[in-house]
Motif scaffolding. Structure first.
Motif, PDB file in Angstrom:
ATOM      1  N   GLY A 101       0.814  -1.202   0.000  1.00  0.00           N
ATOM      2  CA  GLY A 101       0.000   0.000   0.000  1.00  0.00           C
ATOM      3  C   GLY A 101       0.851   1.258   0.000  1.00  0.00           C
ATOM      4  N   ARG A 102       0.219   2.363  -0.283  1.00  0.00           N
ATOM      5  CA  ARG A 102       0.916   3.649  -0.264  1.00  0.00           C
ATOM      6  C   ARG A 102       0.583   4.388   1.026  1.00  0.00           C
ATOM      7  NH1 ARG A 102       0.935   9.021  -1.180  1.00  0.00           N
ATOM      8  NH2 ARG A 102       2.704   9.856  -2.389  1.00  0.00           N
ATOM      9  N   SER A 103       1.589   4.623   1.843  1.00  0.00           N
ATOM     10  CA  SER A 103       1.390   5.313   3.109  1.00  0.00           C
ATOM     11  C   SER A 103       1.190   6.805   2.878  1.00  0.00           C
ATOM     12  CB  SER A 103       2.603   5.088   4.017  1.00  0.00           C
ATOM     13  OG  SER A 103       2.593   5.989   5.104  1.00  0.00           O
ATOM     14  N   SER A 104       0.273   7.390   3.624  1.00  0.00           N
ATOM     15  CA  SER A 104       0.059   8.835   3.527  1.00  0.00           C
ATOM     16  C   SER A 104       1.252   9.603   4.095  1.00  0.00           C
ATOM     17  CB  SER A 104      -1.217   9.230   4.279  1.00  0.00           C
ATOM     18  OG  SER A 104      -1.118   8.871   5.648  1.00  0.00           O
ATOM     19  N   LYS A 105       2.071   8.936   4.917  1.00  0.00           N
ATOM     20  CA  LYS A 105       3.219   9.594   5.542  1.00  0.00           C
ATOM     21  C   LYS A 105       4.534   9.304   4.822  1.00  0.00           C
ATOM     22  CE  LYS A 105       1.163   9.636  10.151  1.00  0.00           C
ATOM     23  NZ  LYS A 105       1.280   9.182  11.567  1.00  0.00           N
ATOM     24  N   THR A 106       4.729   8.061   4.378  1.00  0.00           N
ATOM     25  CA  THR A 106       6.020   7.699   3.786  1.00  0.00           C
ATOM     26  C   THR A 106       5.919   7.245   2.336  1.00  0.00           C
ATOM     27  OG1 THR A 106       5.883   5.405   4.606  1.00  0.00           O
ATOM     28  CG2 THR A 106       6.917   7.036   6.047  1.00  0.00           C
ATOM     29  N   GLY A 107       4.741   7.381   1.745  1.00  0.00           N
ATOM     30  CA  GLY A 107       4.581   7.035   0.331  1.00  0.00           C
ATOM     31  C   GLY A 107       4.876   5.569   0.056  1.00  0.00           C
ATOM     32  N   TRP A 108       5.646   5.337  -1.021  1.00  0.00           N
ATOM     33  CA  TRP A 108       5.970   3.969  -1.449  1.00  0.00           C
ATOM     34  C   TRP A 108       7.311   3.486  -0.892  1.00  0.00           C
ATOM     35  CZ3 TRP A 108       2.098   1.388  -3.270  1.00  0.00           C
ATOM     36  CH2 TRP A 108       1.133   1.980  -4.088  1.00  0.00           C
ATOM     37  N   SER A 151       8.920   3.559  11.546  1.00  0.00           N
ATOM     38  CA  SER A 151       8.213   4.791  11.191  1.00  0.00           C
ATOM     39  C   SER A 151       8.688   5.375   9.866  1.00  0.00           C
ATOM     40  CB  SER A 151       8.386   5.839  12.299  1.00  0.00           C
ATOM     41  OG  SER A 151       9.752   6.190  12.445  1.00  0.00           O
ATOM     42  N   LEU A 152       9.875   4.961   9.408  1.00  0.00           N
ATOM     43  CA  LEU A 152      10.406   5.470   8.143  1.00  0.00           C
ATOM     44  C   LEU A 152       9.813   4.759   6.940  1.00  0.00           C
ATOM     45  CD1 LEU A 152      14.206   5.715   9.098  1.00  0.00           C
ATOM     46  CD2 LEU A 152      12.464   7.516   9.216  1.00  0.00           C
ATOM     47  N   ARG A 153       9.256   3.590   7.187  1.00  0.00           N
ATOM     48  CA  ARG A 153       8.727   2.756   6.104  1.00  0.00           C
ATOM     49  C   ARG A 153       7.394   2.177   6.573  1.00  0.00           C
ATOM     50  NH1 ARG A 153      14.009   1.153   7.176  1.00  0.00           N
ATOM     51  NH2 ARG A 153      15.544   1.658   5.534  1.00  0.00           N
ATOM     52  N   GLN A 154       6.312   2.800   6.195  1.00  0.00           N
ATOM     53  CA  GLN A 154       5.008   2.390   6.703  1.00  0.00           C
ATOM     54  C   GLN A 154       4.146   1.758   5.618  1.00  0.00           C
ATOM     55  OE1 GLN A 154       3.049   5.499   8.883  1.00  0.00           O
ATOM     56  NE2 GLN A 154       4.882   6.052  10.033  1.00  0.00           N
ATOM     57  N   TYR A 155       3.315   0.820   6.046  1.00  0.00           N
ATOM     58  CA  TYR A 155       2.305   0.251   5.159  1.00  0.00           C
ATOM     59  C   TYR A 155       1.221   1.299   4.892  1.00  0.00           C
ATOM     60  CZ  TYR A 155       3.922  -4.619   5.735  1.00  0.00           C
ATOM     61  OH  TYR A 155       4.645  -5.784   5.712  1.00  0.00           O
ATOM     62  N   GLY A 156       0.467   1.079   3.819  1.00  0.00           N
ATOM     63  CA  GLY A 156      -0.677   1.936   3.539  1.00  0.00           C
ATOM     64  C   GLY A 156      -1.794   1.708   4.537  1.00  0.00           C
ATOM     65  N   ASN A 157      -2.783   2.571   4.526  1.00  0.00           N
ATOM     66  CA  ASN A 157      -3.861   2.531   5.516  1.00  0.00           C
ATOM     67  C   ASN A 157      -4.602   1.206   5.528  1.00  0.00           C
ATOM     68  OD1 ASN A 157      -5.664   3.812   7.492  1.00  0.00           O
ATOM     69  ND2 ASN A 157      -7.193   3.619   5.877  1.00  0.00           N
ATOM     70  N   HIS A 158      -4.869   0.644   4.348  1.00  0.00           N
ATOM     71  CA  HIS A 158      -5.585  -0.638   4.283  1.00  0.00           C
ATOM     72  C   HIS A 158      -4.731  -1.805   4.748  1.00  0.00           C
ATOM     73  CE1 HIS A 158      -8.695   0.845   1.089  1.00  0.00           C
ATOM     74  NE2 HIS A 158      -8.917   1.315   2.283  1.00  0.00           N
TER      75      HIS A 158
END
Length: 314
Positions: A101-108, A151-158
């Motif tokens: 997924g694309r994280s709103s904080k860390t993107g891809w 926190s530097l590499r996050q999953y997307g919201n889903h």
């Protein structure tokens, strides 16, 4: 046609549907109608955006498929690989985009760092199928680092409940291995999908068949399976269409459906009846394909704020 003209036409179509087909009890004011209409327009535009990418890859920066670049984007990369006839790599990237997924904080960033092997080796489809053990060993060696700097590499919201830990029943290698199992011993997406097409009479039955088969992929629940298959459709990789909204196991789309028809998020028709009503509602959607995804996405967002329009990205 501008958004307000589109919204006016959709409001009229929704009013006709409520009068002639099934009463939309949750649309009790002009604001409710307008907000749902704008959410439907947003959902259509998100699908149109992906179709635009697939048709204009010649204008896309090639760094979009370079995992060691900050410009890396797995969905744009999939479109570029498809244009270059790298079908397996395109499908693999759609899977990676769906899983992480694309994280709103860390993107891809998480997807990019796994795909690039943190800059050591790109885990392409060929690389991972040639030597999966090597991938698993690499991941085991970096899992602590990924977890420590989570926190530097996050999953997307889903996908926010997924893990970066190696010693987990849902670890990334476990998920990837199960996906290889879904594709089959040939490791050919084309062969896997061709086999499914031979058993499916329509795009809807093809979607249903693959959706069921994806149950074998660890951590791929209802949303991931639906998103993966619809993204394959949007990127032009398969011709499969959801024939209904696949509400079993859904949260936001189910609450939105119940709110729309019964004005209650928790009560109302059985899932089968709701799916049938939504399939009829999809017929009024002014989109060339994936109308069921438009409905599913729009209702999920509409129920969060039924009488005040809020834009939801992604």
């Amino acid at each position: 046609m501008n958004r307000h003209s589109q919204a006016s036409q959709l409001v009229a179509a929704l009013q006709n549907f409520s009068r002639d087909k099934h009463i939309l009890n949750g649309l009790s004011s002009a604001a409710h109608y307008n907000v749902l209409a704008f959410q439907i327009i947003d959902s259509i535009r998100r699908i149109h955006y992906m179709s635009t990418l697939t048709s204009r890859t010649d204008y896309m920066n090639p760094l979009r498929k370079e995992p060691n670049s900050d410009l890396f984007d797995p969905l744009r990369a999939a479109c570029l690989h498809l244009r270059e006839n790298n079908y397996d790599e395109a499908c693999w990237l759609v899977f990676l985009a769906t899983h992480f997924g694309r994280s709103s904080k860390t993107g891809w960033v998480l997807c990019r760092d796994i795909y690039s092997g943190l800059g050591t080796q790109t885990w392409t489809w060929d690389a991972i199928t040639d030597d999966f053990d090597a991938f698993e060993q690499w991941f085991a060696s970096v899992s602590d680092e990924l977890t420590l700097h989570s926190s530097l590499r996050q999953y997307g919201n889903h996908r926010k409940y997924e893990t970066k830990k190696y010693h987990s029943r849902r670890s990334i290698p476990v998920v990837f291995r199960s996906y290889l199992g879904f594709i089959g011993a040939t490791y050919s997406h084309e062969a896997r999908f061709a086999e499914a097409r031979s058993l499916a009479a329509t795009p809807a039955t093809l979607f249903e068949l693959l959706y069921s088969g994806l149950n074998a992929v660890v951590s791929f629940g209802r949303t991931a399976r639906f998103d993966y298959l619809t993204m394959l459709r949007k990127t032009g990789l398969i011709e499969a269409e959801p024939g209904h909204a696949f509400l079993k196991g859904a949260t936001g789309p189910l609450q939105g459906s119940r709110l729309l028809f019964s004005n209650s998020r928790s009560a109302g028709d059985r899932l089968e009846t709701l799916n049938d009503k939504l399939a009829e509602l999809a017929e009024i959607i002014p989109a060339p394909y994936l109308r069921m995804q438009v409905i599913e996405d729009a209702l999920c967002n509409w129920q969060k704020s039924p009488d005040r329009y809020v834009y939801f990205g992604g």
